[in-house]
Write a protein that holds these residues in place. Structure first.
Motif, PDB file in Angstrom:
ATOM      1  N   LYS A 139       0.826  -1.209   0.000  1.00 61.26           N
ATOM      2  CA  LYS A 139       0.000   0.000   0.000  1.00 61.26           C
ATOM      3  C   LYS A 139       0.864   1.265   0.000  1.00 61.26           C
ATOM      4  O   LYS A 139       0.576   2.212  -0.728  1.00 61.26           O
ATOM      5  CB  LYS A 139      -0.942  -0.020   1.208  1.00 61.26           C
ATOM      6  CG  LYS A 139      -2.026  -1.047   1.050  1.00 61.26           C
ATOM      7  CD  LYS A 139      -2.768  -1.386   2.327  1.00 61.26           C
ATOM      8  CE  LYS A 139      -3.071  -0.232   3.188  1.00 61.26           C
ATOM      9  NZ  LYS A 139      -4.353  -0.321   3.851  1.00 61.26           N
ATOM     10  N   SER A 153      -5.167   1.512  -6.435  1.00 62.28           N
ATOM     11  CA  SER A 153      -5.767   0.174  -6.392  1.00 62.28           C
ATOM     12  C   SER A 153      -5.107  -0.763  -7.392  1.00 62.28           C
ATOM     13  O   SER A 153      -4.822  -1.928  -7.078  1.00 62.28           O
ATOM     14  CB  SER A 153      -7.268   0.262  -6.659  1.00 62.28           C
ATOM     15  OG  SER A 153      -7.901   0.991  -5.630  1.00 62.28           O
ATOM     16  N   ALA A 157      -2.902  -4.347  -6.626  1.00 58.84           N
ATOM     17  CA  ALA A 157      -3.791  -5.461  -6.993  1.00 58.84           C
ATOM     18  C   ALA A 157      -3.091  -6.815  -6.958  1.00 58.84           C
ATOM     19  O   ALA A 157      -3.680  -7.814  -6.521  1.00 58.84           O
ATOM     20  CB  ALA A 157      -4.402  -5.215  -8.360  1.00 58.84           C
TER      21      ALA A 157
END
Length: 172
Positions: A139, A153, A157
């Motif tokens: 992240k 995102s 992924a």
């Protein structure tokens, strides 16, 4: 198909805040009290995992019978949440609040794949601190490389997919 521009909002991460657990419980209780139909409400997402750095946005999942989705969405909208439709996730209705304590609400079929996967992912990260730490690293790398939600995102992924595969093994 590109998402609506208002969905692709700026993203930032924050170190874990123990207040997220209480805020999540309070939001779950507030949403549950407002629902006109039987449903289950769960705090999900990174703010529901102790010690996990996260976007400081609470994520709550409401599981209901598919025929009750419109009533649930209407009730959540009645609390001031903005409804953004499926927002790229078939089978989910997405609502958000961008006030003092930002929140996302995901309305899904109770017991369906989205319901199960979100709970499995949360529970796996809670049970496996090393997996949560790996997710946190992904992240932070994603947010440094991409300051907006959709690119963030996309960049994390692959790690999410790896962790979901591990969670399925762990749960099975």
């Amino acid at each position: 198909m590109p998402a609506a521009p208002d969905l692709d909002e700026p993203v930032h991460l924050a170190p874990y805040d123990p207040a997220w657990a209480d805020a999540g419980r309070a939001l779950v209780d507030r949403l549950a009290a407002a629902l006109p139909v039987p449903a289950e409400v769960e705090h999900i997402g990174s703010t529901s995992v102790p010690e996990l750095d996260a976007k400081p946005v609470l994520d709550v999942q409401i599981g209901c019978a598919p025929g009750d989705t419109d009533a649930v969405v209407a009730a959540v909208r009645g609390l001031g949440f903005e409804h953004l439709g499926e927002s790229g996730v078939p089978g989910r209705q997405y609502l958000r609040w961008r006030g003092e304590r930002p929140a996302n609400v995901h309305v899904v079929a109770l017991g369906g794949p989205l319901w199960a996967d979100n709970l499995m992912f949360r529970d796996y990260l809670r049970a496996r601190p090393q997996a949560a730490a790996r997710y946190a690293r992904a992240k932070w790398e994603a947010v440094r490389a991409a300051g907006r939600l959709l690119a963030y995102s996309d960049r994390k992924a692959a790690t999410v997919a790896e962790l979901m595969a591990e969670a399925r093994e762990f749960g099975g």
